[in-house]
Design a protein around this motif. Structure first.
Motif, PDB file in Angstrom:
ATOM      1  N   GLN A  88     -32.041  40.633 -14.160  1.00 22.64           N
ATOM      2  CA  GLN A  88     -33.791  41.362 -13.866  1.00 22.64           C
ATOM      3  C   GLN A  88     -34.072  41.999 -14.735  1.00 22.64           C
ATOM      4  N   ARG A  89     -35.245  41.577 -14.457  1.00 22.39           N
ATOM      5  CA  ARG A  89     -36.681  41.881 -15.474  1.00 22.39           C
ATOM      6  C   ARG A  89     -37.390  42.641 -14.652  1.00 22.39           C
ATOM      7  N   TYR A  90     -38.807  42.980 -15.626  1.00 19.07           N
ATOM      8  CA  TYR A  90     -38.833  44.693 -15.199  1.00 19.07           C
ATOM      9  C   TYR A  90     -40.582  44.217 -15.416  1.00 19.07           C
ATOM     10  N   GLU A  91     -41.756  44.497 -14.218  1.00 17.82           N
ATOM     11  CA  GLU A  91     -42.865  44.004 -14.528  1.00 17.82           C
ATOM     12  C   GLU A  91     -43.756  45.092 -15.007  1.00 17.82           C
ATOM     13  N   VAL A  92     -43.984  45.058 -16.407  1.00 17.46           N
ATOM     14  CA  VAL A  92     -44.318  46.622 -17.337  1.00 17.46           C
ATOM     15  C   VAL A  92     -45.606  46.544 -17.199  1.00 17.46           C
ATOM     16  N   PHE A  93     -46.681  45.506 -16.420  1.00 16.63           N
ATOM     17  CA  PHE A  93     -48.110  45.134 -16.527  1.00 16.63           C
ATOM     18  C   PHE A  93     -48.433  45.939 -15.052  1.00 16.63           C
ATOM     19  N   HIS A  94     -47.364  46.236 -14.181  1.00 12.13           N
ATOM     20  CA  HIS A  94     -47.278  47.145 -13.183  1.00 12.13           C
ATOM     21  C   HIS A  94     -47.088  48.538 -13.350  1.00 12.13           C
TER      22      HIS A  94
END
Length: 128
Positions: free
Chosen positions: A14-20
């Motif tokens: 799982q990866r987070y989309e920190v730019f969203h």
């Protein structure tokens, strides 16, 4: 009574989309890197502190900003909070395992910066 929880580790896939803007990790990053969040995490690296000890260790922070910062870091699971039922209540703060893990690189960064600045400060004094 202790407050604060440590979020479980994310699945390695799982990866987070920190730019969203709706990314769950983004709020935590914002709290950690806020003006006072960094200093709270660095101050608590060495030992647990009561509210006023923490306030005194961070020059320039108001009680209001410290309370807001601590509230956010407790909610994120980085800091725990214990209230002793005394008069007046004694409130102690410390780092969770997650908080220590996040705070260690901040302390390392602070140490690197101060080591780098130390010789330059001496050079300016010698030149002045």
């Amino acid at each position: 009574m202790t407050e604060g929880s440590q979020p479980g580790r994310a699945d390695t896939g799982q990866r987070y989309e920190v730019f969203h803007t709706d990314c769950a990790a983004r709020d935590t990053v914002d709290h950690v890197t806020s003006r006072w969040g960094v200093w709270v995490l660095i101050s608590l690296q060495r030992h647990d502190l009561r509210f006023y000890e923490l306030r005194d260790s961070i020059r320039g922070i108001s009680e209001k900003m410290l309370a807001q910062t601590l509230r956010a870091l407790v909610q994120d699971g980085l800091v725990w909070r214990t209230v002793e039922p005394t008069t007046p209540p004694q409130v102690t703060y410390g780092l969770t395992e997650f908080g220590r893990d996040v705070g260690e690189p901040l302390l390392d960064l602070f140490d690197r910066i101060t080591r780098r600045l130390a010789p330059e400060a001496g050079d300016r004094e010698a030149a002045g």
